[in-house]
Design an enzyme around this catalytic site. Structure first.
Site, short mmCIF file in Angstrom:
data_model
loop_
_atom_site.label_atom_id
_atom_site.label_comp_id
_atom_site.label_asym_id
_atom_site.label_seq_id
_atom_site.Cartn_x
_atom_site.Cartn_y
_atom_site.Cartn_z
N ARG A 90 14.24 4.88 1.94
CA ARG A 90 15.56 5.24 1.88
C ARG A 90 16.09 4.39 3.13
O ARG A 90 15.73 4.28 4.09
CB ARG A 90 15.67 6.77 2.14
CG ARG A 90 17.09 7.34 2.21
CD ARG A 90 17.27 8.61 2.44
NE ARG A 90 16.39 9.44 1.47
CZ ARG A 90 15.92 10.80 1.69
NH1 ARG A 90 16.14 11.13 3.08
NH2 ARG A 90 15.48 11.43 0.77
N ARG A 115 19.99 11.79 10.58
CA ARG A 115 19.96 11.06 9.53
C ARG A 115 21.37 10.08 9.20
O ARG A 115 22.04 10.30 10.19
CB ARG A 115 19.90 11.90 8.10
CG ARG A 115 18.61 12.92 8.19
CD ARG A 115 17.40 12.28 8.00
NE ARG A 115 16.32 13.22 8.02
CZ ARG A 115 15.77 13.75 6.80
NH1 ARG A 115 16.76 13.76 5.64
NH2 ARG A 115 14.82 14.70 6.76
N LYS A 164 14.86 18.22 10.38
CA LYS A 164 16.01 17.21 10.17
C LYS A 164 17.42 17.52 10.54
O LYS A 164 17.65 18.59 10.75
CB LYS A 164 16.06 17.02 8.82
CG LYS A 164 16.55 18.12 7.88
CD LYS A 164 16.44 17.56 6.34
CE LYS A 164 16.00 19.02 5.54
NZ LYS A 164 15.68 18.52 4.12
N LYS A 219 21.82 16.43 10.35
CA LYS A 219 22.45 15.77 9.26
C LYS A 219 23.93 16.00 9.83
O LYS A 219 24.52 17.10 10.14
CB LYS A 219 22.31 16.54 7.86
CG LYS A 219 21.26 16.22 7.54
CD LYS A 219 21.28 16.71 5.89
CE LYS A 219 19.41 16.40 5.26
NZ LYS A 219 19.69 16.89 4.05
N CYS A 268 19.70 16.52 -8.01
CA CYS A 268 18.84 15.56 -7.21
C CYS A 268 17.68 14.74 -8.15
O CYS A 268 17.73 14.72 -9.38
CB CYS A 268 18.00 16.59 -6.30
SG CYS A 268 16.92 17.45 -7.31
N CYS A 325 9.66 13.43 -6.96
CA CYS A 325 9.83 14.11 -5.92
C CYS A 325 8.48 15.22 -6.06
O CYS A 325 8.53 15.97 -6.86
CB CYS A 325 11.08 14.86 -5.80
SG CYS A 325 10.88 16.37 -4.43
N CYS A 380 14.43 22.18 -6.84
CA CYS A 380 13.87 23.02 -5.87
C CYS A 380 14.95 23.64 -4.86
O CYS A 380 15.89 23.10 -4.81
CB CYS A 380 12.46 22.65 -5.29
SG CYS A 380 13.05 21.58 -3.83
N CYS A 396 18.81 19.12 -2.10
CA CYS A 396 19.20 17.83 -1.81
C CYS A 396 20.48 17.68 -2.46
O CYS A 396 21.32 16.74 -1.82
CB CYS A 396 18.18 16.82 -2.32
SG CYS A 396 16.81 17.10 -1.41
S1 SF4 Z 1 15.99 19.33 -4.19
FE1 SF4 Z 1 13.82 19.51 -4.21
S2 SF4 Z 1 13.31 18.54 -6.18
FE2 SF4 Z 1 15.30 18.03 -5.71
S3 SF4 Z 1 14.97 16.02 -4.81
FE3 SF4 Z 1 15.10 17.34 -3.27
S4 SF4 Z 1 13.21 18.12 -2.47
FE4 SF4 Z 1 12.96 17.23 -4.75
#
Ligand code: SF4
Length: 1528
Positions: free
Chosen positions: A1023, A1092, A1162, A1164, A1383, A1389, A1428, A1432
């Site tokens: 990244r 970040r 983290k 942000k 995401c 991931c 998940c 993100c």
């Molecule tokens: S929300 Fe969860 S599944 Fe999606 S990119 Fe982020 S860590 Fe991975």
């Protein structure tokens, strides 16, 4: 003056001067070859060669006595060795060619029959690693023979030079070669380097072959001709400047070439010693041709193009008589089908350099006819067609890939050429050109037929391998299970099974054995009339089992018997076929791979009989996952290798044809069972060539179908047993094999060592492995006192495994003999004999066992003979009691543990203590239950009160890793150079995040690779840091190149406005980091417990305000960047920079802000410029709202703090939170304010529990006022009252917008930020083309879209045209799609529980119909999805969100604020698509009908009472629509 009249003579003379030894292959010693007379002539005259000034040795050998065998000795002794031969020896010499390719051996091949040879003699051996040069005219024969020798000497690689002698039979005689020229071009000094003994190694491919010389290739190149090509040295076309250079190709045609630029030519040589790869060979060849041109004026190029520069079509010829075509094409008239046609022939055929072909071919060419003069056609598409096709595919300069149509070239004569060319181009220019047309007299029809005919010939795909078998073994081939009429009555299913064919082969072998015995008896018999048969029969009987020798003698024996005429002779002749040793094959499909243990394949391998199996797998790579999981295919190759007695090869005809031939030859000569696994993926019979090729390529590249050969007896010959032939994964898999206990040597002798290879095959081998492992463990425990305790675990994420290991250590400390193993590694038959067993398991999926306990559980569940009467046992189970909110699903909680506990009880086991259950919902997670349970276990075992237990080392936490990393160094530098694995260590994985890179593995491949015993397909995500998301066009181009060359060819634009690359393998990590650095960007602190990338609203409508705000974002970014120098040391400095100490105490950095432990979590920051909240400030640790002054410039910021998205399903202590208002501060102070907030968090954040470490929890625990007070204290000032501001939305403003200065900005829609090329939408190419001319910037948005920014009025039209051309101007999507965001999730991931980026677009498509019907198409509804709850894509702020729970199941949330200002709330848990649609469709309809004027969807669902509004994070879990149903 003497002159040269034939190509053979021209070549022989050069070979003589350039060699110490010449092996002259002749059909018989009394018959001359094309070369032999000239060789003898020089030898008789005692002419000295140039390379050693001595008389070379000319060895004549017959073509049928394995002639290339004679090459090894002199070549290995360092003598320059060449071979002159016709093409008939090539195919059967493949095993030699593979090895000789790594020696500077030159083979001159005269193709046969002259006039119309079969070029498959050449294409069949193209992958042996030799370089191939082709000449057509007499002059070319001389020059290219010289090139061949020079190339061999300079590269250390073998070179084959081939030609059809009849092409030049009418050429003008040629002057004798100039000794001086030959001397100069040969680089005689280098020749001496070659003349030292050579070593062999196991490589095959040119691109990987080492330079055989002891000198590094770079030196060979640099010591020689100048590195830079002297323009126009690479000029292509007919040789010039020499009256005798009349090529058979027309010389009137205009030369066409693209000269190599200085820049191109100067870049190719690396300063490091490197193997002679394709590029090296290309470079060296170019140098040689430069020299030849300087000396003679004649020029050469890898591909010769002649014809107009604006040609529309081209003819690519791989066959005889280019002159004939060329002449006809020259004379084409306007109306002819073949007017404006260019003509291409390869001179350097291997290595095939796509760029050279692309350079030679004018950009105007849109159609290409590929003519291949191949008689023995085995594959549906010719090899040259494939080469051309793949080269064109890699061309980025053409907007459209030209159409390529293949033809099989039969015999043509002058009188029929016009008609043939018309036929070719008529077809090529037609709407639907037919592939594989035969041009000229059919190759098999013999040469006498002169009538040209156009016929369609499309061999069935699956026939390819059968045809190759036929090509290799000819008459000797016997296929045991072929469906012949004589088998009538036997069903196809039976005939298709291995047992059937095997039975028939065994019978046949038996039959021959009896026949050999008969012959032996007959050899002593007196019943023959003549004496002759007896001598021949006894000779034959001696070699009856050696295929080659027996087959050579057989015709002689038969002829003697025929002449004898006795009854005994007649009787033997009745079975005369048996005098030949057949090549016997069983052909099967991948259906044989199911149920290996019970199948016929097992039967055949176990028999040890000398049987060859060819098993064809046609499952396309992309379809493999769709297979029925319950009927999972086993890996026959690994199975057979584990068995230890079988030859195994894995081949793919569209990846390496030569390797297929090699494998078949080796399989046949192997004494014992052989298995050749052959790949030929296709869906339908009429699949296009590219589909089959790409499927093959994917499968081979990804390791799904590695190419290899395994010969368990090779070791006896001092060779490696395992040879990996795939190019790309070669290193990786070989390293794996090495690491796994040197499997090449050990597995054969000790199969039990190699546990991983045979995972889940259920074979006896697996049993042996388990037994050995356990015995070894027991031996270790020997001598220890105390009761034994066997601890077995099943664990997916490591918790159960860690617990098991800890329990083991604690047991040992208490004097028990503990043994810890994964359940699946444990030999189940031992369970009866255990004294004490403890099972620890976590819960996977819908209450299933983790991967490494499934076989164990199946065994326990189904066993009928386990009697655990003498076994004491207990179980500890880990799970999440709230994971399944519905009552009917509750029983999944800790199901595996409960199941196994019940089952062992049923089998008679005695419970030591009751089952223990760990629940993620408990205050300390599963530890709560565990801490209660463990003391009970010790008590029950009688070791509860043991004195003086040693202190246990505390587990390593992230905080420890940070502090031990020495300012982010860790052991990253060492890990990067460890080639034995694609991974880095667990602690380095944490450290690497601070450097902007995460280790991931391809989850699509995870199970497959595990099943194959391979380590996961590790790669890295990188990244970048890109404050405010602004990139220059030059940076864009560089990012594009990094993705293409080092990543997975795509770029991800992230939700934090930056570039992300996926699929970067470890070896490419450092080059990628350096390339990013060259683009004036960094990846430092793009991830990790630091601040970040700082975000900022993307659209610069208010240019002045925006510029000021961007400056502030940059200032904050720079101010909060870590100060460690580790980043520079590890990634940026190259090897030549001395005094770099990467690790160790000598280096001490100082982090003025962060200190050695950095932040607890983290951090942000993002900035919004009202009315846009496109950066979602409420989701950030610090959210800043830009406040405009009266002058239109930036005045200051409203500061909000404490937002954050991460949460854990069902864990109420975790929740998303929105940032709260702290107050206003002036712009000059803003970076200081951010720093102070960060520092208060640094000192007060929770460092014990990472799930509670974000700023939001610190603020919530402390209270906003107290926290703000601490910030103000540090700052020394106070926040002012916040200023008024108003947001309209948090989505992007698509389409063109004009700013206050008159420049334009276009926000384009990039679905979920994925920039990639697909067949329908070459987005990446389009953006690249735009970047090449764009003068403004690119701005990445926080919603993963892209703004083409600052287009000046005068450039507007050009930009609009380009956007249109590449379909990038399309923003006509539904409002829901435009407002959506997902995401990455699968496949990269590691945290993903469900699909996201790959699924959300599909889901929206399924809803768009309803939107359309209800007039909601234009309506913006913010919908987000993540794989998940880490969040993100900021799902908790969306009006409707789906968050992954398990594969295919999502939690659904409703009621987020449209401006990103209100969190949503759980509406339904664990629902699948069907339910999602059932909820969404009527709801959207209702929204359309019942909403108030201007009412947003998120507000609507609250007003109608579907969901309660969430005020802030702490009530996120309150009043959810779906109440958890408890048992109580
Ligand atoms: S929300 Fe969860 S599944 Fe999606 S990119 Fe982020 S860590 Fe991975």
């Amino acid at each position: 003056m003497a002159s040269i009249t034939s190509a053979g003579e021209a070549v022989a003379r050069i070979a003589y001067l350039a060699s110490d030894v010449i092996v002259s292959v002749q059909s018989s010693l009394s018959a001359d070859s094309d070369f032999s007379q000239a060789l003898q002539h020089s030898a008789t005259a005692q002419t000295r060669n140039i390379v050693s000034k001595s008389v070379p040795q000319v060895q004549s050998v017959r073509h049928n006595v394995d002639p290339l065998l004679s090459v090894y000795q002199p070549a290995r002794e360092g003598r320059l060795t060449s071979v002159t031969t016709d093409a008939s020896v090539l195919l059967k010499s493949i095993p030699h060619l593979y090895k000789l390719a790594k020696l500077p051996v030159v083979i001159h091949v005269s193709l046969q029959p002259a006039g119309h040879p079969d070029y498959s003699d050449v294409t069949s051996v193209r992958n042996t690693g030799f370089a191939f040069l082709q000449s057509h005219s007499l002059q070319e024969a001389q020059d290219l023979a010289l090139t061949a020798h020079a190339l061999a000497i300079r590269s250390g690689c073998g070179v084959i030079h081939f030609f059809d002698a009849s092409n030049s039979s009418k050429d003008q005689p040629l002057a004798l070669e100039s000794r001086d020229t030959v001397q100069q071009v040969l680089s005689v000094n280098l020749a001496r380097v070659e003349q030292s003994p050579q070593e062999q190694d196991g490589n095959i491919y040119v691109s990987q072959a080492k330079s055989a010389s002891a000198t590094p290739i770079s030196q060979l190149v640099s010591r020689d001709a100048p590195l830079r090509y002297d323009s126009p040295s690479r000029e292509t076309g007919t040789p010039k400047g020499d009256s005798s250079s009349a090529s058979s190709a027309s010389s009137q045609r205009n030369d066409s070439h693209s000269e190599m630029s200085d820049a191109d030519s100067a870049t190719t040589v690396s300063s490091n010693p490197a193997p002679a790869g394709s590029d090296d060979l290309d470079l060296i060849c170019g140098n040689i041709w430069t020299q030849i041109q300087a000396l003679t004026g004649r020029s050469y190029a890898p591909f010769r193009y002649t014809g107009p520069q604006n040609a529309e079509a081209a003819l690519f010829l791989f066959g005889s008589n280019p002159g004939l075509f060329s002449k006809e094409l020259d004379g084409a008239k306007d109306g002819d089908f073949y007017a404006r046609v260019g003509f291409v022939t390869p001179t350097l055929y291997r290595p095939w350099i796509p760029q050279q072909l692309l350079k030679a071919l004018p950009l105007s060419v849109t159609k290409i006819a590929v003519l291949e003069q191949i008689k023995r056609k085995t594959t549906k598409w010719g090899p040259v067609l494939m080469d051309v096709l793949m080269s064109l595919k890699s061309d980025s300069n053409r907007s459209k890939t030209p159409l390529v149509v293949g033809y099989q070239l039969g015999h043509l004569e002058y009188s029929t050429i016009t008609q043939a060319l018309s036929g070719i181009f008529q077809n090529l220019r037609s709407q639907n050109p037919i592939q594989n047309l035969v041009i000229g007299a059919r190759p098999s029809a013999g040469l006498s037929v002169s009538r040209p005919e156009l016929e369609l010939q499309q061999p069935a795909l699956e026939n390819a391998y059968m045809k190759i078998l036929d090509q290799v073994f000819g008459r000797r081939l016997y296929i045991a299970n072929s469906l012949k009429a004589s088998h009538a009555g036997v069903s196809a299913t039976i005939k298709g099974s291995p047992e059937y064919g095997f039975g028939s082969l065994v019978a046949r072998t038996e039959h021959r054995r009896r026949f050999v015995a008969e012959v032996q008896a007959a050899a002593k018999s007196k019943s023959f009339i003549t004496e002759n048969p007896k001598k021949w029969l006894s000779q034959w009987a001696l070699v009856a089992d050696q295929a080659k020798a027996a087959n050579e003698i057989a015709p002689e024996v038969i002829s003697r018997l025929s002449a004898d005429g006795s009854p005994l002779a007649s009787k033997l002749l009745q079975s005369q076929g048996l005098f030949f040793q057949e090549s016997q094959w069983l052909i099967g499909s991948d259906a044989w791979a199911y149920d290996l243990g019970n199948s016929g394949v097992h039967h055949v391998i176990a028999s040890g009989e000398n049987v060859n199996m060819l098993i064809i797998d046609s499952t396309p790579y992309s379809e493999r996952a769709a297979q029925d999981a319950a009927r999972r295919k086993k890996d026959i190759g690994l199975y057979a290798m584990n068995y230890g007695n079988a030859y195994v090869a894995s081949v793919a005809v569209y990846s390496s044809y030569t390797q297929v031939l090699q494998a078949m030859l080796e399989a046949e000569s192997f004494k014992g069972p052989s298995v050749v696994l052959a790949y030929l993926p296709y869906n339908r019979e009429n699949d296009g060539p590219l589909t089959v090729l790409q499927e093959t390529k994917k499968a081979v590249d990804l390791g799904y179908w590695p190419l290899y050969r395994w010969d368990p007896k090779a070791e006896e010959k001092g060779e490696e047993c395992f040879k990996l032939d795939s190019e790309k994964i070669k290193q990786e898999l070989q390293d794996f094999l090495k690491r796994e206990n040197q499997v090449t040597q050990l597995m054969n002798r000790h199969p039990h060592f190699h546990a991983n290879l045979s995972e889940s095959y259920g074979s006896e081998v697996r049993q042996v492995q388990k037994r050995k492992a356990k015995d070894a463990y027991e031996a270790l425990l020997e001598g220890l006192q105390g009761a034994p305790m066997t601890i077995l675990f099943a664990s997916d994420n490591g918790n159960a495994e860690n617990l098991a290991k800890r329990l083991g250590n604690r047991g040992k400390a208490r004097g028990l003999k503990t043994m810890v193993m994964a359940m699946d590694d444990y030999p189940l038959e031992d369970l009866n004999n255990e004294e004490n067993v403890v099972l620890i398991t976590s819960t996977a999926g819908q209450g299933e066992f983790p991967q490494n306990g499934r076989n164990f559980w199946e065994g326990v569940k189904n066993s009928t003979d386990l009697d655990l009467a003498n076994v004491n046992f207990t179980v500890f189970s880990l799970g999440d009691s709230h994971y399944w909110p519905r009552k009917e699903d509750k029983h999944y909680y800790n199901k595996p543990g409960k199941d196994v506990f019940a089952r062992l009880t049923a089998l008679g086991g005695k419970q030591i203590v009751d089952i223990g259950q760990g629940d993620d919902q408990d205050p300390d997670g599963y530890q709560t239950g565990y801490q209660e349970w463990e003391p009970k276990l010790w008590d029950a075992m009688g070791v509860g009160n043991v004195e003086g237990l040693p202190d246990e080392p505390p587990p390593l936490t992230n905080e420890d890793i940070k502090i031990q990393s020495n300012f982010l160094r860790g052991t990253l530098a060492e890990g990067l150079v460890d080639e034995s694995t694609g991974a880095i260590s667990a602690s380095d994985q944490q450290v690497s995040k601070f450097h902007g890179t995460y280790m991931q593995d391809d989850r699509d491949l995870r199970d497959e690779r595990k099943a194959q015993g391979l380590e996961a397909a590790f790669s890295f995500m990188i990244r970048c840091r890109l404050p405010a998301g602004v990139a220059t066009p030059d940076q864009w181009l560089k990012m594009d190149a990094i993705a293409a060359e080092l990543g997975n060819e795509t770029i991800k634009l992230t939700t934090r406005q930056t570039f992300q690359f996926h699929g970067v393998v470890k070896g490419k990590l450092k080059p990628a980091m350096q390339a990013i650095n060259r683009a004036l960007m960094t990846t430092l602190a793009a991830c990790g417990d630091v601040n970040r990338n700082v975000m900022c609203s993307a659209l610069p409508e208010l240019s002045a305000l925006h510029a000021d705000t961007k400056e502030a974002a940059q200032r904050i970014n720079d101010h909060l960047l870590p100060a460690t120098t580790a980043y520079h040391e590890i990634w940026i400095k190259d090897e030549n920079e001395k005094n770099v100490q990467v690790a160790g105490d000598a280096v001490q950095d100082f982090e003025p802000l962060y200190g050695p432990v950095y932040l607890p979590r983290k951090f942000k920051i993002s900035i919004s410029i009202p009315p846009h909240n496109d950066t979602d400030i409420y989701a950030n640790d610090i959210g800043l709202v830009a406040i405009k002054g009266d002058d239109g410039r930036l005045k200051g910021f409203n500061v909000l703090a404490g937002g954050g998205m991460g949460a854990t399903h069902n864990m109420k202590k975790t929740y998303p939170q929105i940032a709260r208002m702290f107050g206003y501060c002036d712009k000059e102070e803003i970076h200081i304010v951010c720093e102070k907030i960060m520092l208060v968090q640094k000192d007060h954040g929770d460092r014990k529990n990472r799930k509670h470490a974000r700023l939001k929890y610190t603020i919530d625990d402390m209270g906003v006022d107290v926290f703000r007070g601490k910030v103000e204290e540090l700052w020394g000032k106070t926040f002012a009252e916040p200023k008024d501001f108003k947001f309209d939305s948090n989505i992007d403003t698509f389409g063109w917008q004009k700013d206050e200065r008159g420049n334009s900005h276009f926000t384009m829609f990039i679905e979920n930020g994925r920039v990639e090329d697909t067949a329908d939408f070459p987005m990446k190419t389009g953006l690249r083309e735009i970047a090449k001319v764009h003068k403004g910037e690119f701005r990445l948005t926080g919603n993963q879209h892209l703004v083409l920014s600052n287009v000046a009025p005068e450039d507007l039209d050009t930009m609009k045209e380009l956007l249109k051309k590449y379909k990038l101007d399309n923003t006509n999507f539904s409002g829901m799609r435009l407002s959506s965001s997902a995401c990455v999730a699968f496949p990269t991931c590691g945290l993903a529980m469900a699909e996201s980026e790959r699924y959300l677009p599909e889901l929206i498509t399924k809803l768009e119909g309803v939107l359309e019907e209800n007039g909601l198409r234009q309506e913006s509804i913010v919908m987000r999805m993540t794989g998940c709850p880490n969040g993100c894509a900021r799902p908790w702020l969306a009006e409707v969100a789906f968050v992954g729970k398990a594969y295919g199941a999502y939690n659904m949330y409703l009621g987020g604020g449209y401006h990103g200002n209100r969190l949503n709330k759980l509406y339904r848990a664990s629902i699948k698509e069907e339910e999602i649609l059932e909820i969404m469709k009527p709801l959207l309809k209702r929204y359309a009908l019942q909403r108030n004027e201007g009412e947003r969807f998120g507000d609507f669902v609250i007003r109608i009472g579907m969901i309660k509004a969430t005020r802030e994070g702490r009530d996120f879990h309150e009043d959810t629509a779906q109440v958890e149903e408890d048992d109580e």
